[in-house]
Design a protein around this motif. Structure first.
Motif, PDB file in Angstrom:
ATOM      1  N   ASN A 232      12.081  -0.738   7.284  1.00  0.00           N
ATOM      2  CA  ASN A 232      10.766  -0.457   6.696  1.00  0.00           C
ATOM      3  C   ASN A 232      10.017   0.657   7.435  1.00  0.00           C
ATOM      4  OD1 ASN A 232      10.947  -2.457   4.690  1.00  0.00           O
ATOM      5  ND2 ASN A 232      10.265  -4.041   6.108  1.00  0.00           N
ATOM      6  N   ALA A 233      10.694   1.351   8.305  1.00  0.00           N
ATOM      7  CA  ALA A 233      10.037   2.378   9.118  1.00  0.00           C
ATOM      8  C   ALA A 233       9.314   3.387   8.216  1.00  0.00           C
ATOM      9  CB  ALA A 233      11.064   3.091   9.986  1.00  0.00           C
ATOM     10  N   PRO A 234       8.103   3.839   8.630  1.00  0.00           N
ATOM     11  CA  PRO A 234       7.437   3.590   9.914  1.00  0.00           C
ATOM     12  C   PRO A 234       6.485   2.394   9.908  1.00  0.00           C
ATOM     13  CG  PRO A 234       6.189   5.217   8.719  1.00  0.00           C
ATOM     14  CD  PRO A 234       7.360   4.845   7.821  1.00  0.00           C
ATOM     15  N   TYR A 235       6.508   1.593   8.852  1.00  0.00           N
ATOM     16  CA  TYR A 235       5.498   0.546   8.706  1.00  0.00           C
ATOM     17  C   TYR A 235       5.876  -0.712   9.484  1.00  0.00           C
ATOM     18  CZ  TYR A 235       4.093   3.753   5.100  1.00  0.00           C
ATOM     19  OH  TYR A 235       3.721   4.882   4.434  1.00  0.00           O
ATOM     20  N   ARG A 236       4.844  -1.441   9.892  1.00  0.00           N
ATOM     21  CA  ARG A 236       5.042  -2.705  10.610  1.00  0.00           C
ATOM     22  C   ARG A 236       5.341  -3.835   9.630  1.00  0.00           C
ATOM     23  NH1 ARG A 236       0.304  -4.394  14.550  1.00  0.00           N
ATOM     24  NH2 ARG A 236       1.909  -5.768  15.423  1.00  0.00           N
ATOM     25  N   GLY A 237       6.089  -4.813  10.138  1.00  0.00           N
ATOM     26  CA  GLY A 237       6.277  -6.035   9.381  1.00  0.00           C
ATOM     27  C   GLY A 237       7.441  -5.985   8.424  1.00  0.00           C
ATOM     28  N   TRP A 238       7.699  -7.157   7.832  1.00  0.00           N
ATOM     29  CA  TRP A 238       8.849  -7.369   6.962  1.00  0.00           C
ATOM     30  C   TRP A 238       8.426  -8.172   5.743  1.00  0.00           C
ATOM     31  CZ3 TRP A 238      12.054  -4.694   9.940  1.00  0.00           C
ATOM     32  CH2 TRP A 238      11.891  -4.763  11.325  1.00  0.00           C
TER      33      TRP A 238
ATOM     34  N   PRO B 136      -2.077   4.053   9.050  1.00  0.00           N
ATOM     35  CA  PRO B 136      -1.280   3.418   7.996  1.00  0.00           C
ATOM     36  C   PRO B 136      -0.180   2.510   8.520  1.00  0.00           C
ATOM     37  CG  PRO B 136      -0.687   5.727   8.209  1.00  0.00           C
ATOM     38  CD  PRO B 136      -1.903   5.518   9.064  1.00  0.00           C
ATOM     39  N   THR B 137       0.190   2.668   9.805  1.00  0.00           N
ATOM     40  CA  THR B 137       1.227   1.806  10.367  1.00  0.00           C
ATOM     41  C   THR B 137       0.650   0.610  11.108  1.00  0.00           C
ATOM     42  OG1 THR B 137       1.387   3.167  12.368  1.00  0.00           O
ATOM     43  CG2 THR B 137       2.853   3.717  10.542  1.00  0.00           C
ATOM     44  N   GLU B 138      -0.667   0.407  10.991  1.00  0.00           N
ATOM     45  CA  GLU B 138      -1.341  -0.817  11.466  1.00  0.00           C
ATOM     46  C   GLU B 138      -1.089  -1.099  12.955  1.00  0.00           C
ATOM     47  OE1 GLU B 138      -1.492  -3.687   7.627  1.00  0.00           O
ATOM     48  OE2 GLU B 138       0.525  -2.999   8.149  1.00  0.00           O
ATOM     49  N   GLN B 139      -1.376  -0.101  13.758  1.00  0.00           N
ATOM     50  CA  GLN B 139      -1.187  -0.239  15.207  1.00  0.00           C
ATOM     51  C   GLN B 139      -2.452  -0.685  15.928  1.00  0.00           C
ATOM     52  OE1 GLN B 139       1.938   0.182  16.534  1.00  0.00           O
ATOM     53  NE2 GLN B 139       2.561   0.475  14.394  1.00  0.00           N
ATOM     54  N   LYS B 140      -3.632  -0.325  15.380  1.00  0.00           N
ATOM     55  CA  LYS B 140      -4.890  -0.578  16.085  1.00  0.00           C
ATOM     56  C   LYS B 140      -5.714  -1.631  15.349  1.00  0.00           C
ATOM     57  CE  LYS B 140      -5.001   4.187  17.805  1.00  0.00           C
ATOM     58  NZ  LYS B 140      -5.736   5.479  17.800  1.00  0.00           N
ATOM     59  N   ASN B 141      -5.715  -2.820  15.906  1.00  0.00           N
ATOM     60  CA  ASN B 141      -6.480  -3.916  15.320  1.00  0.00           C
ATOM     61  C   ASN B 141      -7.952  -3.737  15.673  1.00  0.00           C
ATOM     62  OD1 ASN B 141      -7.469  -6.292  14.285  1.00  0.00           O
ATOM     63  ND2 ASN B 141      -6.209  -7.639  15.545  1.00  0.00           N
ATOM     64  N   LEU B 142      -8.792  -3.490  14.649  1.00  0.00           N
ATOM     65  CA  LEU B 142     -10.209  -3.202  14.859  1.00  0.00           C
ATOM     66  C   LEU B 142     -11.097  -4.428  14.652  1.00  0.00           C
ATOM     67  CD1 LEU B 142     -10.324   0.215  12.935  1.00  0.00           C
ATOM     68  CD2 LEU B 142     -10.011  -0.157  15.388  1.00  0.00           C
ATOM     69  N   ILE B 143     -10.511  -5.604  14.736  1.00  0.00           N
ATOM     70  CA  ILE B 143     -11.251  -6.817  14.410  1.00  0.00           C
ATOM     71  C   ILE B 143     -12.471  -7.007  15.301  1.00  0.00           C
ATOM     72  CG2 ILE B 143      -9.928  -8.391  15.903  1.00  0.00           C
ATOM     73  CD1 ILE B 143     -11.084  -9.091  12.289  1.00  0.00           C
ATOM     74  N   ASP B 144     -12.395  -6.592  16.567  1.00  0.00           N
ATOM     75  CA  ASP B 144     -13.534  -6.751  17.476  1.00  0.00           C
ATOM     76  C   ASP B 144     -14.484  -5.555  17.449  1.00  0.00           C
ATOM     77  OD1 ASP B 144     -12.644  -9.241  18.391  1.00  0.00           O
ATOM     78  OD2 ASP B 144     -11.300  -8.304  19.856  1.00  0.00           O
ATOM     79  N   LYS B 145     -13.997  -4.413  16.941  1.00  0.00           N
ATOM     80  CA  LYS B 145     -14.819  -3.203  16.936  1.00  0.00           C
ATOM     81  C   LYS B 145     -15.599  -3.029  15.644  1.00  0.00           C
ATOM     82  CE  LYS B 145     -11.943  -0.631  20.222  1.00  0.00           C
ATOM     83  NZ  LYS B 145     -11.180   0.614  20.461  1.00  0.00           N
ATOM     84  N   ARG B 146     -15.149  -3.661  14.576  1.00  0.00           N
ATOM     85  CA  ARG B 146     -15.849  -3.537  13.284  1.00  0.00           C
ATOM     86  C   ARG B 146     -16.122  -4.920  12.698  1.00  0.00           C
ATOM     87  NH1 ARG B 146     -15.783   1.654  10.840  1.00  0.00           N
ATOM     88  NH2 ARG B 146     -17.073   0.569   9.311  1.00  0.00           N
ATOM     89  N   PRO B 147     -16.944  -5.727  13.381  1.00  0.00           N
ATOM     90  CA  PRO B 147     -17.179  -7.108  12.916  1.00  0.00           C
ATOM     91  C   PRO B 147     -17.818  -7.168  11.531  1.00  0.00           C
ATOM     92  CG  PRO B 147     -18.724  -6.517  14.653  1.00  0.00           C
ATOM     93  CD  PRO B 147     -17.697  -5.438  14.621  1.00  0.00           C
ATOM     94  N   GLY B 148     -18.674  -6.220  11.210  1.00  0.00           N
ATOM     95  CA  GLY B 148     -19.314  -6.231   9.898  1.00  0.00           C
ATOM     96  C   GLY B 148     -18.313  -6.010   8.776  1.00  0.00           C
ATOM     97  N   THR B 149     -17.403  -5.084   8.990  1.00  0.00           N
ATOM     98  CA  THR B 149     -16.365  -4.833   7.983  1.00  0.00           C
ATOM     99  C   THR B 149     -15.475  -6.058   7.826  1.00  0.00           C
ATOM    100  OG1 THR B 149     -16.372  -2.475   8.533  1.00  0.00           O
ATOM    101  CG2 THR B 149     -14.461  -3.315   7.337  1.00  0.00           C
ATOM    102  N   ALA B 150     -15.118  -6.682   8.960  1.00  0.00           N
ATOM    103  CA  ALA B 150     -14.279  -7.881   8.906  1.00  0.00           C
ATOM    104  C   ALA B 150     -14.970  -8.999   8.142  1.00  0.00           C
ATOM    105  CB  ALA B 150     -13.928  -8.328  10.317  1.00  0.00           C
ATOM    106  N   GLU B 151     -16.251  -9.192   8.386  1.00  0.00           N
ATOM    107  CA  GLU B 151     -16.990 -10.248   7.693  1.00  0.00           C
ATOM    108  C   GLU B 151     -17.064  -9.974   6.198  1.00  0.00           C
ATOM    109  OE1 GLU B 151     -20.760 -10.673   9.555  1.00  0.00           O
ATOM    110  OE2 GLU B 151     -19.929 -11.235  11.511  1.00  0.00           O
ATOM    111  N   ARG B 152     -17.273  -8.714   5.833  1.00  0.00           N
ATOM    112  CA  ARG B 152     -17.349  -8.372   4.406  1.00  0.00           C
ATOM    113  C   ARG B 152     -16.023  -8.662   3.698  1.00  0.00           C
ATOM    114  NH1 ARG B 152     -15.936  -3.799   1.505  1.00  0.00           N
ATOM    115  NH2 ARG B 152     -15.453  -2.625   3.412  1.00  0.00           N
ATOM    116  N   LEU B 153     -14.923  -8.296   4.332  1.00  0.00           N
ATOM    117  CA  LEU B 153     -13.622  -8.509   3.706  1.00  0.00           C
ATOM    118  C   LEU B 153     -13.225  -9.980   3.699  1.00  0.00           C
ATOM    119  CD1 LEU B 153     -11.641  -5.420   5.043  1.00  0.00           C
ATOM    120  CD2 LEU B 153     -12.723  -5.733   2.825  1.00  0.00           C
ATOM    121  N   GLN B 154     -13.594 -10.700   4.759  1.00  0.00           N
ATOM    122  CA  GLN B 154     -13.303 -12.128   4.750  1.00  0.00           C
ATOM    123  C   GLN B 154     -14.109 -12.831   3.661  1.00  0.00           C
ATOM    124  OE1 GLN B 154     -12.994 -13.994   8.557  1.00  0.00           O
ATOM    125  NE2 GLN B 154     -12.944 -16.063   7.734  1.00  0.00           N
TER     126      GLN B 154
END
Length: 328
Positions: free
Chosen positions: A151-157, A267-285
């Motif tokens: 699946n390169a260059p993307y993460r996961g299966w 696009p390859t999901e290397q940087k988890n921004l969950i702690d840096k963008r709490p407002g965005t995370a809350e909106r999507l959750q």
């Protein structure tokens, strides 16, 4: 419908690749047969290597229905395990290492040949111009086959909701209705196909009961894709994900783990921004919770399996490796 094997394991025309580190693969080899059924018939031996035989059946279906409108779904088993290729395809793909990757490549070659033969039949019968052909896949490549670059260059299966698990091809061909060579970057999802086909054929659908949007305007270039909140949802038990615009949020409720990525820059999901963008995370959750409100699982899982995101099943888990829990 097939029973599992592409050819008998001992066929003189087959090359097998057993994946000894995968318990499911061992189960398939032990329990499955080279057999098919039709309309719940008794099992019978297919007429050759499964991918080629299904192609022949598809071509016969086109021949039988060429004088009237028809819908045909060709859901190839390839390249799902068990990994089996014909000797001809295995020789044709060259000296690829390891052995299971060469067999996998040979299976893809057979799948590619199938698409070509079906398109050639439509051309030969004069049906190609006014036939919509859609090519896609149900998921990304599987980590359990032990091929780290699949699946390169993307993460996961497959089994995960990372891009390697959900980003797949989506191609449409309709010479009479769509411009050739048009590339659309807007993400779409399989639930859109039903409404797209219905609209292309002039079928009226009950609005309240059918999810998805019509893809024809963006495919033609005649208008934008209009989706509520610009949101696409995925669910696998208590493992949920949503993509809204360039933002993608995942939550694995089993382990209380959340991920947030900006796919425009990562696009390859290397940087988890969950702690840096709490407002965005809350909106999507909140979008996810609203989407799931009032819904219930029709088929609850009996097991939860840990799946490594960045390693195949052929590799060993080490403390700190990221996981998701996949229900089955």
């Amino acid at each position: 419908m097939s029973e599992g094997l592409y050819l008998p394991e001992d066929s003189p025309d087959v090359v097998n690749a057993k994946v000894d580190f995968d318990p499911i693969d061992r189960f398939l080899w032990a329990s499955q047969r080279f057999a098919g059924t039709f309309n719940r018939s008794e099992l019978f031996a297919p007429g050759g290597y499964l991918t080629d035989w299904w192609t022949e059946e598809a071509i016969e279906a086109i021949e039988a229905n060429k004088n009237r409108p028809f819908f045909m779904y060709v859901g190839h088993w390839a390249p799902h395990t068990p990994l089996q290729a014909t000797k001809a395809d295995y020789e044709a793909v060259g000296d690829i290492k390891p052995h299971r990757l060469r067999v996998y490549a040979a299976m893809i070659r057979a799948l590619d040949r199938s698409v070509g033969q079906i398109l050639d039949k439509l051309e030969a019968e004069g049906l190609a111009d006014n036939t919509i052909v859609m090519f896609t896949s149900d998921n990304g490549g599987a980590g359990y086959v032990g091929l780290p670059e699949v699946n390169a260059p993307y993460r996961g299966w497959k089994l995960s909701l990372f891009e390697g698990g959900v980003r797949v091809p989506m191609m449409m061909r309709w010479p009479a209705g769509l411009p050739a060579g048009r590339v659309v970057e807007t993400p779409v999802t399989h639930i859109d196909l039903f409404r797209t086909i219905a609209n292309a054929t002039g079928t009226t659908l009950p609005e309240a009961e059918i999810d998805g949007v019509d893809l024809l305007p963006i495919a033609k270039g005649s208008g934008p894709l209009e989706r509520e909140n610009d949101a696409i949802f995925w669910q696998s038990g208590g493992y949920w994900a949503v993509r809204a615009g360039d933002w993608k949020f995942q939550i694995d409720q089993k382990q209380g783990k959340r991920w947030l990525f900006n796919l425009a820059v990562d696009p390859t999901e290397q940087k988890n921004l969950i702690d840096k963008r709490p407002g965005t995370a809350e909106r999507l959750q909140a979008l996810l919770e609203s989407h799931h409100k009032g819904r219930k699982l029709l088929y609850p899982a009996s097991t939860l399996m840990p799946v490594m995101i960045d390693k195949t099943l052929a590799e060993q888990y080490e403390e700190g490796d990221e996981l998701i829990f996949w229900p089955n």
